[in-house]
Write an enzyme that holds these catalytic residues in place. Structure first.
Site, PDB file in Angstrom:
ATOM      1  N   GLY A  56       0.321   5.445   0.995  1.00 39.35           N
ATOM      2  CA  GLY A  56      -0.631   6.476   1.395  1.00 39.35           C
ATOM      3  C   GLY A  56       0.053   7.787   1.581  1.00 39.35           C
ATOM      4  O   GLY A  56       1.242   7.927   1.281  1.00 39.35           O
ATOM      5  N   ASP A 107     -15.289   5.272  14.259  1.00 35.88           N
ATOM      6  CA  ASP A 107     -15.404   4.898  12.844  1.00 35.88           C
ATOM      7  C   ASP A 107     -15.563   3.392  12.662  1.00 35.88           C
ATOM      8  O   ASP A 107     -14.904   2.787  11.829  1.00 35.88           O
ATOM      9  CB  ASP A 107     -14.202   5.428  12.061  1.00 35.88           C
ATOM     10  CG  ASP A 107     -14.489   5.544  10.573  1.00 35.88           C
ATOM     11  OD1 ASP A 107     -15.680   5.457  10.189  1.00 35.88           O
ATOM     12  OD2 ASP A 107     -13.546   5.703   9.784  1.00 35.88           O
ATOM     13  N   PHE A 134       1.198   9.148   4.049  1.00 36.28           N
ATOM     14  CA  PHE A 134       2.281   9.235   5.006  1.00 36.28           C
ATOM     15  C   PHE A 134       3.406   8.267   4.703  1.00 36.28           C
ATOM     16  O   PHE A 134       4.332   8.117   5.473  1.00 36.28           O
ATOM     17  CB  PHE A 134       1.753   8.998   6.419  1.00 36.28           C
ATOM     18  CG  PHE A 134       0.584   9.879   6.689  1.00 36.28           C
ATOM     19  CD1 PHE A 134       0.771  11.243   6.810  1.00 36.28           C
ATOM     20  CD2 PHE A 134      -0.690   9.369   6.735  1.00 36.28           C
ATOM     21  CE1 PHE A 134      -0.302  12.080   6.999  1.00 36.28           C
ATOM     22  CE2 PHE A 134      -1.767  10.214   6.927  1.00 36.28           C
ATOM     23  CZ  PHE A 134      -1.579  11.565   7.059  1.00 36.28           C
ATOM     24  N   GLY A 174       0.841  -1.193   0.000  1.00 31.92           N
ATOM     25  CA  GLY A 174       0.000   0.000   0.000  1.00 31.92           C
ATOM     26  C   GLY A 174       0.871   1.235   0.000  1.00 31.92           C
ATOM     27  O   GLY A 174       2.057   1.188   0.294  1.00 31.92           O
TER      28      GLY A 174
END
Ligand SMILES: *[C@@H]1O[C@H](CO)[C@@H](O)[C@H](O)[C@H]1NC(C)=O
Ligand SMILES: *[C@@H]1O[C@H](CO)[C@@H](O)[C@H](O)[C@H]1NC(C)=O
Ligand SMILES: *[C@@H]1O[C@H](CO)[C@@H](O)[C@H](O)[C@H]1NC(C)=O
Ligand SMILES: *[C@@H]1O[C@H](CO)[C@@H](O)[C@H](O)[C@H]1NC(C)=O
Ligand SMILES: *[C@@H]1O[C@H](CO)[C@@H](O)[C@H](O)[C@H]1NC(C)=O
Ligand SMILES: *[C@@H]1O[C@H](CO)[C@@H](O)[C@H](O)[C@H]1NC(C)=O
Ligand SMILES: *[C@@H]1O[C@H](CO)[C@@H](O)[C@H](O)[C@H]1NC(C)=O
Ligand SMILES: *[C@@H]1O[C@H](CO)[C@@H](O)[C@H](O)[C@H]1NC(C)=O
Length: 823
Positions: free
Chosen positions: A503, A619, A505, A501
């Site tokens: 992202g 969440d 950051f 992945g």
């Protein structure tokens, strides 16, 4: 016999006279209109006269629908100059103009034609709602001296041409009322943008763009999808003399109008002649992605998860700290400046509203390939697209510099854009796709890690300390620290092949320790400027959460500028990959589902009560429930979690972050979150797991309720069994499932105080039917379309049962949006 005939004729003439007095559509030069009598169009569609808006004493001259209640005004003459009494009088003056004056003879409004040819002009109200000024003997359409259809207020009727007429220089646009009881011009304007081809329709607030439809691409506006419907169609007419956009009603019986409302929304309505009410067909903006530049430059807005913004390939957040906490207005910047000599290429992004500020290549026959060459020729060209997507695509739009206001469309569209990216991004995309197929959990894992990082970054925003990094600084940390060298070995020196992945950051890698343990490594980008103290605090907080139903942080690694977080690797997908997939859902037997439900409940109980801190997750949703090799659920993603201390029960925030469909009413509306808002999300999860349906996308041919509303309806009707997923094995113990549904409904009740605590929930689930559960009350956010006309739900998988359902707007988006706007 003859007498009778004469009588009949007389009667007829009398009748005509009577009609003329009672309801006529014409004002002749010898007449004047005072406050009282009105004109009615020949087919009884519209009425013209004096009126007062609701809650107002002022008198205005205007047009409204005849015999439609409540009075629906479509045009106002003296919107800037109200009358404060009924002294208004409208009559002709010598030059043929019609003028409205008050008792003091002040002129409040006039038709204002320059041509002073005749003093014999008449005013006529047509069935289209158009009030026209013409010579008495000439009623031909084209020969009007003046018409209200050239002077828009806030309403767009069929036959009105929105746009620009180059012959007269007339720009026609709509301006909102100031408020429901004040027709004077408000701040919002809707109309065609005149900055050159292709055409685009825009909603402004003052001078700033609020929403744009995207350029006309031959098939429609690139950024909105108006589904075909039986009531009306929209056409764009472009020629040398004029550019205009108009709506045509498909039958004379249809009444449709578009209104730019005082609060900056554009609504289209159709009159339902059997229920005698206006049906709202769509609203613009539909969702936060419609807000102009919602995600800042060089990003794309997608309505899917909590985070709607992402950087375009090759770009990274300009300010990762802000980005991490949901402030996206700074947008994204290029990771590396473009060097136009190193084999760059173009990435296709499908189904989008193309960005603003295009440069139109004035050659409509250019092919897509030729357009690409144009872009390649100039190093500052950042993207290109076809300007006409019908057929193979032709014409060329080019962008230079920042790409602003791109959104992904929620319905299929052929509008693509081609982004200029470095050679590396062209290659890595292919590789990434290959890995995605192999590594099941990559996305879920990436999300987990990324959002944990966003906690870190969020805290660090308060005070950015110049990092002074060495591993001694971590000695008081209870969490194991990993050596850089062993992480490098585990991930094959951070090989691209192990990347699962990427992202805002930094990248996430899969790795394997010498012991065989699989790990997920989040490598924070060097330029994220994480302060050491904040990094440590947060790592300690997360590391203290240890429960079999929470994803585990194994350790961290700090060396030089490098900072990394190491998590346990989850070999299976997140729950959403099962629950909304009709094939994989079959793998989830009732026993498994029940275990997942109780597992989540226990994980949540730990967060709320048993851990050293009280944590509100904020969440909970299926994509944040990861499944280990034995399908045990693990709650992940503490990116927006909050720790409560002492006796604190709830907190208010002005920044509501969460996921549509899972957020409780008090959170969405008042920004108030507590353990009970987590319980609400848990209830949604339970109902989704039992039914195999997604709350947010749920749709049903018989009603417009969401999943919660549907479950509640079935509950009140005593048919709750119908909610159970048909794909589940047949041997479902229905009493146990019904019990689960009841628990789910108790959790989603409207009022937080009615919802059980999670410890009660765990107890209810464990009690095996020995405990009598309370009766649930009505859920929050069940979204009945009739209860609130703006609440529409929309499901892709549902057949479209009536043409009315054009667009998606649900209460969640709206509240989300408005609360965010107050921030
Ligand atoms: C209406 O407004 C005028 C001035 O605009 C004022 O002189 C007059 O008194 C007002 N009439 C009423 C009934 O308020
Ligand atoms: C119109 O103009 C004619 C002469 O051009 C004049 O006789 C007549 O009175 C005028 N009518 C009105 C209503 O002003
Ligand atoms: C709307 O039209 C008027 C002319 O009728 C024009 O002056 C104004 O600039 C237009 N507003 C916008 C925002 O385009
Ligand atoms: C778009 O392309 C199609 C097919 O090539 C053509 O028929 C159509 O006229 C074009 N439309 C515009 C607005 O150029
Ligand atoms: C119009 O109203 C009737 C009567 O209430 C209703 O049955 C019908 O579904 C409505 N039509 C639409 C398109 O909503
Ligand atoms: C682009 O890359 C080439 C080869 O790597 C290098 O010689 C050149 O200086 C670079 N140009 C820019 C503008 O960075
Ligand atoms: C448009 O582009 C085509 C293909 O490049 C070229 O053949 C044609 O001459 C151009 N037309 C104009 C008017 O520039
Ligand atoms: C590239 O495009 C920009 C923007 O249109 C322009 O200012 C610049 O002169 C162009 N450069 C070249 C080499 O054509």
């Amino acid at each position: 016999m003859e007498m009778i005939f004469i009588f009949a004729r007389l009667y007829y003439i009398l009748l005509l006279i009577f009609f003329h007095v009672g309801a006529t559509d014409i004002l002749t030069p010898s007449e004047a209109m005072t406050d009282g009598p009105t004109l009615v169009s020949a087919g009884d569609k519209f009425e013209f006269g004096f009126f007062s808006p609701e809650n107002s004493e002022n008198r205005y001259l205007g047009i409204w629908y005849y015999r439609i209640a409540p009075k629906t005004v479509v045009w106002v003459a003296n919107r800037n100059y109200p009358l404060n009494d009924s002294s208004g009088i409208l009559n002709i003056v010598e030059d043929g103009n019609w003028i409205l004056r008050d008792h003091a003879e002040r002129i409040l409004w006039s038709t204002n034609i320059q041509e002073k040819s005749s003093n014999q002009t008449i005013l006529q109200l047509l069935d289209s709602g158009n009030l026209v000024l013409r010579h008495g003997n000439n009623g031909k359409a084209g020969s009007y001296l003046w018409q209200s259809f050239d002077h828009f207020t806030d309403t767009w009727l069929a036959g009105m041409k929105v746009g620009k007429d180059s012959r007269t220089g007339l720009i026609r646009n709509f301006t909102s009322w100031k408020s429901p009881n004040d027709p004077s011009p408000g701040p919002f304007t809707y109309g065609i943008r005149t900055r050159g081809p292709p055409t685009e329709v825009v909603l402004w607030k003052g001078n700033s763009v609020q929403f744009r439809t995207g350029p006309w691409n031959g098939a429609g506006f690139s950024g909105i999808i108006v589904l075909p419907n039986t009531y009306f169609h929209l056409d764009l007419i472009v020629n040398a003399e004029e550019v205009h956009y108009q709506v045509s009603e498909n039958s004379p019986a249809t009444l449709t109008r578009t209104v730019v409302s005082y609060n900056g929304e554009v609504h289209r309505y159709v009159w339902n002649s059997s229920s005698l009410e206006w049906l709202l067909m769509y609203t613009i903006p539909i969702d936060p992605c419609d807000n102009y530049g919602e995600c800042g430059p060089n990003s794309i807005c997608t309505i899917s998860d909590a985070s709607i913004c992402s950087c375009l390939t090759g770009y990274m957040p300009k300010s990762p700290q802000d980005w991490g906490i949901g402030i996206r207005s700074n947008g994204c910047v290029r990771k590396h400046p473009l060097n136009c000599t190193r084999g760059e290429g173009f990435l296709e992004v499908k189904g989008v509203k193309v960005p603003d500020q295009w440069v139109y290549w004035r050659n409509t026959t250019l092919t897509l390939k030729e357009c690409q060459e144009e872009c390649l020729n100039n190093c500052s060209c950042t993207a290109y697209a076809s300007s006409n997507i019908s057929g193979k695509g032709s014409g060329c739009l080019l962008w230079y510099g920042d790409l602003i206001d791109i959104r992904r469309l929620s319905s299929p569209s052929n509008q693509n854009i081609y982004l200029r990216v470095e050679a590396a991004d062209l290659g890595s995309k292919k590789r990434k796709q290959a890995i995605l197929v192999v590594v099941a959990c990559s996305t879920a894992m990436a999300m987990l890690v990324l959002t944990i990082c966003s906690i870190l970054l969020k805290r660090s925003k308060r005070q950015v300390i110049k990092p002074q990094l060495n591993s001694e600084g971590m000695e008081d940390l209870e969490l194991p620290t990993f050596e850089m060298i062993s992480i490098a070995e585990a991930t094959d020196n951070f090989s691209e092949l192990n990347k699962i992945g990427e992202g805002g950051f930094g990248p996430v890698y899969k790795g394997q320790m010498p012991t065989g343990q699989e790990i997920a490594v989040k490598r924070l980008s060097i330029n994220s400027h994480q302060g050491l103290i904040e990094f440590k605090n947060e790592v300690i907080l997360i590391s203290k959460l240890q429960h079999r139903n929470l994803v585990k942080l194994l350790g961290c690694c700090i060396q030089g500028e490098e900072r990394m977080l190491i998590y346990e690797y989850m070999p299976c997908k997140s729950l959403d990959n099962y629950i909304y997939d009709s094939t994989r859902r079959k793998l989830l037997t009732w026993t498994r589902r029940f275990d997942i439900i109780t597992g989540i409940a226990r994980g949540l109980l730990y967060l709320h009560r048993d851990s050293r801190l009280r944590i509100i997750h904020r969440d909970l949703k299926t994509s944040n429930i990861l499944l280990d090799g034995e399908m045990n659920p693990k709650i992940s993603d503490f990116g927006i979690a909050r720790a409560f201390g002492g006796d604190q029960i709830s907190e208010r925030t002005t920044r509501v972050i969460g996921t549509y469909g899972y957020m409780s009413p008090e959170y969405v509306i008042n920004g108030l979150y507590s353990m009970k808002s987590d319980v609400f999300s848990f209830g949604v999860l339970v109902l989704e797991i039992v039914s195999g349906r997604r709350n947010r996308d749920f749709c049903h041919p018989d009603h417009n309720l969401n999943l919660l509303g549907h479950a509640w309806k079935l509950w009140t009707e005593g048919n709750v069994c119908q909610l159970i997923d048909q794909l589940m094995d047949q041997s479902v113990p229905s009493s146990e499932v019904e019990r689960c549904i009841q628990v789910g409904l108790l959790c989603v009740q409207q009022l937080p105080q009615d919802r059980p605590t999670i410890s009660t929930v765990v107890w209810m689930l464990d009690s095996e039917g020995t405990m009598l559960l309370p009766q649930p009350k009505q859920p929050g956010f069940y979204l009945d379309r009739n209860a609130s006309k703006t609440d529409y739900s929309w499901g892709q998988e549902c057949p479209i049962t009536n043409d009315m359902t054009i667009t998606l707007l649900d209460g969640y988006d709206r509240h989300f949006n408005s609360i965010k706007g107050n921030d």
